[in-house]
Motif scaffolding. Structure first.
Motif, PDB file in Angstrom:
ATOM      1  N   CYS B  29       0.712  -1.164  -0.018  1.00  0.00           N
ATOM      2  CA  CYS B  29      -0.122   0.068   0.053  1.00  0.00           C
ATOM      3  C   CYS B  29       0.798   1.166   0.069  1.00  0.00           C
ATOM      4  O   CYS B  29       1.746   1.380   0.871  1.00  0.00           O
ATOM      5  CB  CYS B  29      -0.830  -0.089   1.213  1.00  0.00           C
ATOM      6  SG  CYS B  29      -1.792   1.582   1.215  1.00  0.00           S
ATOM      7  N   CYS B  32       0.030   3.551   3.022  1.00  0.00           N
ATOM      8  CA  CYS B  32       0.637   3.277   4.342  1.00  0.00           C
ATOM      9  C   CYS B  32       2.090   2.913   4.215  1.00  0.00           C
ATOM     10  O   CYS B  32       2.665   2.732   5.407  1.00  0.00           O
ATOM     11  CB  CYS B  32      -0.306   1.722   4.716  1.00  0.00           C
ATOM     12  SG  CYS B  32      -2.093   1.914   5.238  1.00  0.00           S
ATOM     13  N   CYS B  43      -6.004  -1.877   0.159  1.00  0.00           N
ATOM     14  CA  CYS B  43      -5.526  -2.138   1.331  1.00  0.00           C
ATOM     15  C   CYS B  43      -6.585  -2.503   2.419  1.00  0.00           C
ATOM     16  O   CYS B  43      -7.399  -1.726   2.846  1.00  0.00           O
ATOM     17  CB  CYS B  43      -4.544  -0.939   1.797  1.00  0.00           C
ATOM     18  SG  CYS B  43      -3.872  -0.997   3.592  1.00  0.00           S
TER      19      CYS B  43
END
Ligand SMILES: [Zn+2]
Lengths: 382, 132
Positions: B29, B32, B43
């Motif tokens: 991701c 993230c 995600c």
């Protein structure tokens, strides 16, 4: 308050458990359902709601001639029936059903009229767990246990202690599958299934069924059942991961923590108030997870609690008083039988009857740490 | 019972294309800044669809295991394990290149990946570091 308005007014298992090759899955459902209705003193024609996990509720309803106006086919593994109880209570409170049948039947051993396994090689489980041999309960549900033991500095004997203590409850019970006393040494020396699990640390495999009849607490007071009603004080449910490898924490199941916290809060009680505990034990590690995750004991204290006899007849928390899935019966979906034993204890009709009990907690697990369901049941109307 | 052969879906295909080339790929991701497993289009932590595929190091540690003694899929004891990849995610696998006895399986031991053929799909399996 989902709970306080609903009661279990009928409860029965099939007349026999074990090897029943003369009965199909549907007839196992039906025999239990007829017996539960008779137990409630209610005519089958009064049933207007039905919940089953498998086969579909329509199959069971049609077989029995039930015309339902409320249908729940929630199927989340062996704890499905705990969720059905919670859902039925909500439906009864909302006026969506008056009398609900929750039934289970499974030809787990004889496979008569049983459902086939789906071809699921393209699901996440089929792609990322199954190719490695994680395809059966004993080769999948068991995998996190070594982590649990490792994190707490425990040995394999912690699993054996669970078997020894639960076997004590099954001794002499004519309905139990395994009734011979065992020692830790016996359990460790039993045939290896999936190290660290030996045969005795894995549940029995049986045919059987069970059913419940639920209605409102008000209606329960007007019935003339064979046995007193059992009231639902609180309930909770929670999902986990369909892949055991993706549990957030291998040494604890957050689903147990979430659903039990909700059930206890709804009932307005704490773990110290519980007199009797049914913890779904498909394998010997599960009661250890549950005792800690529900909060009956602190982290790392479950194994000593069991080994010290605290889950036995004279212990602080009698647990799995029918012998559990490890010794009593396990058709493949044990949750129904855990509820049945709680109901018997609260009605005063159990084989190993405890004195003076008012509050029983049933903790279920569905699939391989997939789902959690919790019920707080009482023989006293709230 | 035959060993299960995974059937890729569109969102997991890059993973299986990777194993076929001897590469353990993970979806990352971007917001993230972390990988996740199993592969999904978004995600599971933040819901973003901004995903990048990157090759993992192939290094992992042993989290938990069983030694299966029942015939699935073969007759020999099979080590079925959950490992934690160096990048963070955990996955199911088999531990190979080691005797299937508890004495040789220490939790948190260091492992590295290799790939084995399973009827046209390539499966990631793990052995002790240096065992390949
Ligand atoms: Zn994210």
């Amino acid at each position: 308050m989902v709970g306080a308005h609903a009661a279990i007014v009928g409860a029965s298992e099939t007349a026999s458990l074990g090897a029943l090759p003369q009965m199909s899955v549907l007839e196992l459902h039906a025999e239990a359902a007829r017996a539960a209705a008779a137990d409630a003193g209610i005519s089958m024609s009064e049933i207007d709601g039905i919940a089953t996990a498998r086969p579909l509720p329509l199959d069971v309803a049609h077989y029995l001639g039930i015309n339902a106006r409320w249908i729940d086919g929630t199927a989340v593994g062996g704890t499905s029936f705990l969720l059905h109880v919670r859902h039925a209570a909500a439906a009864i409170a909302a006026g969506a059903a008056n009398v609900v049948l929750i039934s289970h039947g499974e030809s787990g051993r004889s496979r008569v009229g049983a459902l086939g396994a789906p071809d699921d090689s393209a699901t996440p489980v089929g792609q990322f767990d199954k190719p490695y041999g994680a395809v059966t309960p004993y080769s999948t549900f068991t995998i996190p246990a070594m982590r649990f033991l490792h994190e707490r500095g425990l040995g394999v004997d912690a699993l054996a202690s669970v078997v020894v203590e639960q076997r004590k409850w099954a001794i002499g019970n004519p309905r139990a599958a395994r009734t011979k006393p065992v020692s830790i040494e016996d359990v460790l020396a039993a045939a290896p299934i999936a190290y660290p699990f030996t045969k005795d640390m894995c549940c029995v495999v049986t045919d059987g069924g069970g059913a419940l009849i639920m209605t409102s607490a008000e209606r329960a007071a007007d019935l003339s059942p064979k046995s007193p009603p059992v009231y639902l004080l609180g309930a909770g449910e929670a999902n986990g991961s369909p892949l055991v490898s993706q549990m957030p924490d291998l040494g604890s199941f957050e689903g147990f923590r979430r659903s039990s916290a909700e059930a206890l809060a709804q009932a307005g009680i704490g773990t110290g108030d519980i007199d009797h505990f049914m913890g779904y034990d498909a394998f010997a590690h599960l009661p250890l997870y549950m005792l800690e995750d529900i909060g009956f004991v602190g982290r790392g204290e479950s194994a000593a609690f069991v080994a010290d006899g605290q889950t036995g007849r004279d212990g602080a928390l009698p647990m799995n008083t029918n012998g559990g899935g490890l010794s009593y019966t396990h058709t493949g979906m044990y949750g129904m039988f855990a509820i049945q034993e709680s109901v018997r204890q609260l009605r005063g009709t159990a084989f190993n009857q405890l004195p003076d009990i008012e509050l029983s907690l049933v903790q279920g697990v569905g699939g391989f740490f997939w789902t959690s369901g919790t019920l707080v049941l009482s023989n006293r109307q709230p | 019972m035959n060993p299960a052969v995974p059937v890729p879906t569109p969102e997991t295909l890059p993973f299986w294309e990777g194993t076929a080339m001897g590469e353990l790929r993970l979806p990352w991701c971007v917001p993230c800044g972390a990988p996740f497993f199993y592969p999904r289009r978004t995600c599971p932590d933040c819901g973003s669809a901004e995903i990048e595929w990157r090759a993992a190091s192939g290094r992992a540690t042993l989290q938990s295991y069983i030694i299966n003694h029942r015939p699935i899929p073969a007759g020999d004891p099979l080590i079925i394990a959950i490992v934690k990849l160096e990048e963070g995610p955990r996955m199911m696998t088999n531990i190979v290149n080691v005797e299937p006895v508890p004495e040789d399986l220490t939790l948190d031991m260091a492992l590295e990946v290799a790939f084995v053929d399973r009827d046209g799909q390539s499966l990631a399996v793990f052995g002790p570091v240096g065992s390949w």
